[in-house]
Design a protein around this motif. Sequence first.
Motif, PDB file in Angstrom:
ATOM      1  N   MET A 147       0.709  -1.746   0.165  1.00  0.00           N
ATOM      2  CA  MET A 147       0.182   0.248   0.467  1.00  0.00           C
ATOM      3  C   MET A 147       0.789   1.433  -0.252  1.00  0.00           C
ATOM      4  O   MET A 147       1.723   1.718   0.580  1.00  0.00           O
ATOM      5  CB  MET A 147      -0.578   0.177   0.978  1.00  0.00           C
ATOM      6  CG  MET A 147      -2.019  -1.040   1.372  1.00  0.00           C
ATOM      7  SD  MET A 147      -3.444  -1.468   0.315  1.00  0.00           S
ATOM      8  CE  MET A 147      -3.917   0.056   0.551  1.00  0.00           C
ATOM      9  N   SER A 148       0.560   2.241  -1.230  1.00  0.00           N
ATOM     10  CA  SER A 148       0.816   3.944  -0.487  1.00  0.00           C
ATOM     11  C   SER A 148       0.844   4.835   0.734  1.00  0.00           C
ATOM     12  O   SER A 148      -0.402   4.632   1.281  1.00  0.00           O
ATOM     13  CB  SER A 148       0.918   4.138  -1.476  1.00  0.00           C
ATOM     14  OG  SER A 148       1.291   5.614  -2.053  1.00  0.00           O
ATOM     15  N   ALA A 149       1.725   5.322   0.950  1.00  0.00           N
ATOM     16  CA  ALA A 149       1.350   5.752   2.075  1.00  0.00           C
ATOM     17  C   ALA A 149       0.923   7.409   2.080  1.00  0.00           C
ATOM     18  O   ALA A 149       0.066   7.877   2.524  1.00  0.00           O
ATOM     19  CB  ALA A 149       2.967   5.763   3.263  1.00  0.00           C
ATOM     20  N   ASP A 150       0.649   7.919   0.155  1.00  0.00           N
ATOM     21  CA  ASP A 150      -0.059   8.826   0.466  1.00  0.00           C
ATOM     22  C   ASP A 150      -1.450   8.239  -0.717  1.00  0.00           C
ATOM     23  O   ASP A 150      -1.539   7.560  -0.582  1.00  0.00           O
ATOM     24  CB  ASP A 150       1.075   9.404  -1.271  1.00  0.00           C
ATOM     25  CG  ASP A 150       0.405  10.519  -1.900  1.00  0.00           C
ATOM     26  OD1 ASP A 150      -0.642  10.935  -1.637  1.00  0.00           O
ATOM     27  OD2 ASP A 150       1.095  10.717  -2.797  1.00  0.00           O
ATOM     28  N   PRO A 151      -2.266   9.330   0.372  1.00  0.00           N
ATOM     29  CA  PRO A 151      -3.675   9.016   0.182  1.00  0.00           C
ATOM     30  C   PRO A 151      -4.534   9.451  -1.436  1.00  0.00           C
ATOM     31  O   PRO A 151      -5.605   9.277  -1.511  1.00  0.00           O
ATOM     32  CB  PRO A 151      -4.609   9.867   1.384  1.00  0.00           C
ATOM     33  CG  PRO A 151      -3.011  11.306   0.898  1.00  0.00           C
ATOM     34  CD  PRO A 151      -1.947  10.416   0.953  1.00  0.00           C
ATOM     35  N   GLN A 152      -3.604   9.720  -2.235  1.00  0.00           N
ATOM     36  CA  GLN A 152      -4.049  10.509  -3.800  1.00  0.00           C
ATOM     37  C   GLN A 152      -3.891   8.856  -4.179  1.00  0.00           C
ATOM     38  O   GLN A 152      -4.160   8.751  -5.599  1.00  0.00           O
ATOM     39  CB  GLN A 152      -3.368  10.890  -4.535  1.00  0.00           C
ATOM     40  CG  GLN A 152      -3.013  12.692  -3.640  1.00  0.00           C
ATOM     41  CD  GLN A 152      -4.178  13.522  -4.331  1.00  0.00           C
ATOM     42  OE1 GLN A 152      -5.149  13.438  -4.291  1.00  0.00           O
ATOM     43  NE2 GLN A 152      -3.403  14.165  -5.391  1.00  0.00           N
ATOM     44  N   PHE A 153      -3.280   7.466  -4.052  1.00  0.00           N
ATOM     45  CA  PHE A 153      -3.272   6.260  -4.065  1.00  0.00           C
ATOM     46  C   PHE A 153      -3.728   5.010  -3.808  1.00  0.00           C
ATOM     47  O   PHE A 153      -3.209   3.852  -3.201  1.00  0.00           O
ATOM     48  CB  PHE A 153      -2.089   5.578  -4.633  1.00  0.00           C
ATOM     49  CG  PHE A 153      -1.566   5.004  -5.562  1.00  0.00           C
ATOM     50  CD1 PHE A 153      -1.485   5.576  -6.722  1.00  0.00           C
ATOM     51  CD2 PHE A 153      -1.168   3.353  -5.063  1.00  0.00           C
ATOM     52  CE1 PHE A 153      -1.662   4.367  -8.290  1.00  0.00           C
ATOM     53  CE2 PHE A 153      -0.989   2.696  -6.416  1.00  0.00           C
ATOM     54  CZ  PHE A 153      -1.088   2.938  -8.159  1.00  0.00           C
ATOM     55  N   PRO A 154      -4.886   5.389  -3.303  1.00  0.00           N
ATOM     56  CA  PRO A 154      -5.552   4.123  -2.361  1.00  0.00           C
ATOM     57  C   PRO A 154      -6.378   2.538  -3.069  1.00  0.00           C
ATOM     58  O   PRO A 154      -6.141   2.917  -4.042  1.00  0.00           O
ATOM     59  CB  PRO A 154      -7.579   4.759  -2.083  1.00  0.00           C
ATOM     60  CG  PRO A 154      -7.356   5.373  -3.271  1.00  0.00           C
ATOM     61  CD  PRO A 154      -6.602   6.153  -4.110  1.00  0.00           C
ATOM     62  N   VAL A 155      -6.305   1.911  -2.595  1.00  0.00           N
ATOM     63  CA  VAL A 155      -6.311   0.068  -2.706  1.00  0.00           C
ATOM     64  C   VAL A 155      -7.187  -0.301  -2.029  1.00  0.00           C
ATOM     65  O   VAL A 155      -7.541  -0.248  -1.123  1.00  0.00           O
ATOM     66  CB  VAL A 155      -5.107  -0.360  -3.378  1.00  0.00           C
ATOM     67  CG1 VAL A 155      -5.150  -1.902  -3.329  1.00  0.00           C
ATOM     68  CG2 VAL A 155      -3.839  -0.132  -3.634  1.00  0.00           C
ATOM     69  N   SER A 156      -8.154  -0.562  -3.274  1.00  0.00           N
ATOM     70  CA  SER A 156      -9.936  -1.830  -2.621  1.00  0.00           C
ATOM     71  C   SER A 156      -9.030  -2.799  -2.683  1.00  0.00           C
ATOM     72  O   SER A 156      -8.900  -3.646  -3.960  1.00  0.00           O
ATOM     73  CB  SER A 156     -10.675  -1.619  -2.898  1.00  0.00           C
ATOM     74  OG  SER A 156     -11.306   0.311  -2.555  1.00  0.00           O
ATOM     75  N   PHE A 157      -9.753  -4.095  -1.564  1.00  0.00           N
ATOM     76  CA  PHE A 157      -9.688  -5.488  -2.536  1.00  0.00           C
ATOM     77  C   PHE A 157     -11.260  -5.847  -2.824  1.00  0.00           C
ATOM     78  O   PHE A 157     -11.788  -5.598  -1.777  1.00  0.00           O
ATOM     79  CB  PHE A 157      -9.174  -6.216  -1.199  1.00  0.00           C
ATOM     80  CG  PHE A 157      -7.339  -5.471  -0.861  1.00  0.00           C
ATOM     81  CD1 PHE A 157      -6.644  -6.009  -1.618  1.00  0.00           C
ATOM     82  CD2 PHE A 157      -7.641  -4.408   0.072  1.00  0.00           C
ATOM     83  CE1 PHE A 157      -5.631  -5.348  -1.897  1.00  0.00           C
ATOM     84  CE2 PHE A 157      -5.880  -4.394  -0.068  1.00  0.00           C
ATOM     85  CZ  PHE A 157      -5.124  -4.919  -0.497  1.00  0.00           C
ATOM     86  N   TYR A 158     -11.568  -7.150  -2.999  1.00  0.00           N
ATOM     87  CA  TYR A 158     -12.678  -7.368  -3.777  1.00  0.00           C
ATOM     88  C   TYR A 158     -12.199  -9.246  -3.706  1.00  0.00           C
ATOM     89  O   TYR A 158     -11.212  -9.850  -4.285  1.00  0.00           O
ATOM     90  CB  TYR A 158     -13.269  -7.413  -5.108  1.00  0.00           C
ATOM     91  CG  TYR A 158     -13.390  -5.844  -5.079  1.00  0.00           C
ATOM     92  CD1 TYR A 158     -14.697  -5.301  -4.815  1.00  0.00           C
ATOM     93  CD2 TYR A 158     -12.619  -4.794  -4.727  1.00  0.00           C
ATOM     94  CE1 TYR A 158     -15.165  -4.359  -5.139  1.00  0.00           C
ATOM     95  CE2 TYR A 158     -12.694  -3.591  -5.535  1.00  0.00           C
ATOM     96  CZ  TYR A 158     -13.923  -3.039  -5.110  1.00  0.00           C
ATOM     97  OH  TYR A 158     -14.439  -1.807  -5.087  1.00  0.00           O
TER      98      TYR A 158
END
Length: 284
Positions: A147-158
């Motif tokens: 995961m990036s520490a930058d909030p501009q690069f969120p990740v969601s899991f499915y």
Amino acid sequence: MFGAYLGQNHEVTIFTKREEQAQKIKEMGIRLCFQDGEEKVIAVDAKFGDCIISDQDILIVAVKQYDLPQVMTLLSSASKAIPLCFIQNGMGHLELLNILPQKTILVATVEHGAKRLNDWTVSHNGVGQTNVSVYKGTYEMEKSFPMSADPQFPVSFYEEYRTILINKLIANALINPLTVVFQVKNGRLVDNPYYYELLRLMFEEIYSIFPLGEKEEVFNGVIGICKNTKHNTSSMLKDIQEGRKTEIDAILGYILKVAERKGAKLKTIQMAYVMVKGIEQERR
């Protein structure tokens, strides 16, 4: 873009297909530019693509779908223990993934807008998110995926990979070809009522083959993407403008093959496919 965002709080190596690019990234880092004019440079490692990949926690495969066959030997030679994550458009590449020896394979879709400006510079043109799912094997996504520490690069899991791939396939199948045919940015597809009408006609045909979720919700999701990226040039239109091969076969071509197997004829999709192929041939 992945290298820039993950490189801010992870050790990242970029594997390139040209030695000159690897050298440039090693020397200069990755320059990440934003729409407001700001930019930052992130230091990462880089290696020429035919080296042996043996010591990575995960390998993110970011080539175009039509280039996957060229890197299959390289991927097959990588350690079986290294998870692979594929972020191609369309779904035609799933058949290729089945022959890989890796124990864990992930697939992902990317909603961001990005453009490579040169060998070491990327412009982030629209903030979205990355959607990740397991295609093969067992993998604790929330615990293990970088995961990036930058909030501009969120990740969601499915849990179900088909859900994220079909949603992205539908959006790509509508936005990319129509922006090529009409030579417009994404937002014009909803601003112009005639473009919008054709967008709807194509959606009806695609949804008849991939009836995923509530119909109007799926369509409104595509409209939302057009509005959120209204000033963006689609990746397929950029490929056309720069004389590159498009991913039309991986997107509309795949949909037409699935429709044929189901005994369905998608006349509007077939028309859009042929038009893009014709434009691609003229520009190349």
